[in-house]
Motif scaffolding. Structure first.
Motif, PDB file in Angstrom:
ATOM      1  N   ASN A   1      62.339   0.110  26.516  1.00  0.00           N
ATOM      2  CA  ASN A   1      63.375   0.300  27.528  1.00  0.00           C
ATOM      3  C   ASN A   1      64.730  -0.063  26.941  1.00  0.00           C
ATOM      4  O   ASN A   1      64.820  -0.775  25.932  1.00  0.00           O
TER       5      ASN A   1
ATOM      6  N   ALA B   1      60.624   1.740  33.950  1.00  0.00           N
ATOM      7  CA  ALA B   1      61.408   2.940  34.256  1.00  0.00           C
ATOM      8  C   ALA B   1      60.770   3.725  35.394  1.00  0.00           C
ATOM      9  O   ALA B   1      61.444   4.144  36.340  1.00  0.00           O
TER      10      ALA B   1
ATOM     11  N   ARG C   1      59.826   8.806  27.769  1.00  0.00           N
ATOM     12  CA  ARG C   1      59.322   7.436  27.609  1.00  0.00           C
ATOM     13  C   ARG C   1      58.710   7.230  26.232  1.00  0.00           C
ATOM     14  O   ARG C   1      58.052   8.128  25.698  1.00  0.00           O
TER      15      ARG C   1
END
Length: 331
Positions: A45, A132, A324
């Motif tokens: 992240n 997320a 991601r």
């Protein structure tokens, strides 16, 4: 137990430099808490990238192991809430910020930070979602309390990022007509595959507009970046519309009047993913494991190993990652 050794990604401070390396650590290095977890997957992240770069606003003391997301198996528990061999997810709170995080093969955390991995979700899926996806889920949850697909288009900013991409995928699965804001022409195919119906140029939303309101274009929106983009989304939202906000990478400031709120009845809802109440987390994780799980979840994921982590941190800081990035701690 205290003699168990494991691999961890460690950031160390040397004068004015921050050095990243893979080191051998011991269970005894971890903080005292009531839940010891062997981590199977983590995810990368933006907050992890900041921590790994020495950002003292995220992590105050070094050496440190980042990783605000983790999924794994309980090895030892001092609480009746979790049993040994149960699979659990840990996201946000202080994990990876000032408490050693998921970029190590073991973590020790308070049991209040953990949630049981839903049966319908694999470990890898949970980390593709991660903080997320949980933030995206919270945003969708609050948005859909007020807005339905028949009310009109919804807009998502920061569309190629983790929160933005998963928001698009969830909204599209729920039947929404989704407009994606992006400045990356090379990622248009990626956004269409997620379910976006149109892509709007970020430059059109970055420009400061002095008008108190603009032509209505959206029933609602999910903003992940803040600044002028959030200003212009709010100004373009139709009467009784709803906008959620969860980020400030563009700016933490709002530059607008109260007119969208008092003349159109627009609502602005803030999303706090770090300390979101556990009872609501459980609701959102349950939805993400079932009806809200994107059909194309694997398409938004890149899997990496420890050896690739540092380079991917730099790519994230340069804005060159999409979707991601999942860390396989056994690779």
């Amino acid at each position: 137990m205290e003699q168990i050794q494991f691999k961890g990604f460690v950031v160390e401070e040397h004068e004015d430099r921050f050095i990243r390396s893979i080191k051998t650590r011991s269970i005894s290095d971890l903080p005292e808490n009531d839940l010891l977890i062997k981590v199977r997957y983590s995810s990368l992240n933006y907050k992890d990238a900041l921590s790994a770069s020495g950002n003292k606003g995220v992590t105050k003391k070094y050496p440190h192991t980042p990783g605000i997301d983790a999924v794994g198996t309980v090895v030892a528990s001092d609480t009746a809430k979790f049993r040994e061999n149960e699979n659990v997810i840990v996201t946000s709170y202080d994990l990876g910020m000032n408490t050693d995080g998921g970029f190590g093969q073991y973590i020790r955390v308070p049991s209040d930070w953990a949630i049981k991995l839903p049966e319908e979700m694999s470990m890898k899926e949970s980390m593709i979602i991660g903080t997320a996806g949980l933030t995206a889920g919270m945003s969708v949850f609050r948005l859909t309390e007020h807005i339905k697909p028949e009310h009109g288009k919804v807009v998502v900013s920061g569309a190629t990022g983790g929160v933005g991409s998963l928001s698009i995928a969830i909204l599209a699965k729920l039947g929404f007509n989704v407009s994606a804001i992006s400045g990356k022409k090379e990622e248009h195919d990626f956004l269409f595959r997620l379910g976006a119906s149109e892509i709007l140029d970020r430059k059109d939303f970055e420009q400061e507009n002095t008008r108190p309101m603009m032509k209505t274009s959206f029933a609602g929106g999910i903003d992940t970046v803040g600044g002028s983009i959030l200003d212009n989304i709010i100004k373009s939202t139709q009467p009784m519309g709803v906008v959620t906000c969860c980020g400030n990478v563009a700016s933490a400031n709002l530059n607008l009047t109260v007119f969208p709120f008092i003349l159109r009845g627009v609502s602005l809802i803030g999303i706090d993913s770090q300390n979101y109440p556990m009872e609501h987390r459980e609701i959102v994780w349950n939805k993400l494991s079932k009806d809200w799980k994107p059909d194309n979840l694997m398409k938004v994921c890149t899997e990496i190993s420890f050896a690739e982590l540092s380079d991917n941190i730099d790519l994230m800081l340069d804005g060159k990652l999409n979707g991601r990035t999942v860390l396989d701690l056994e690779a």
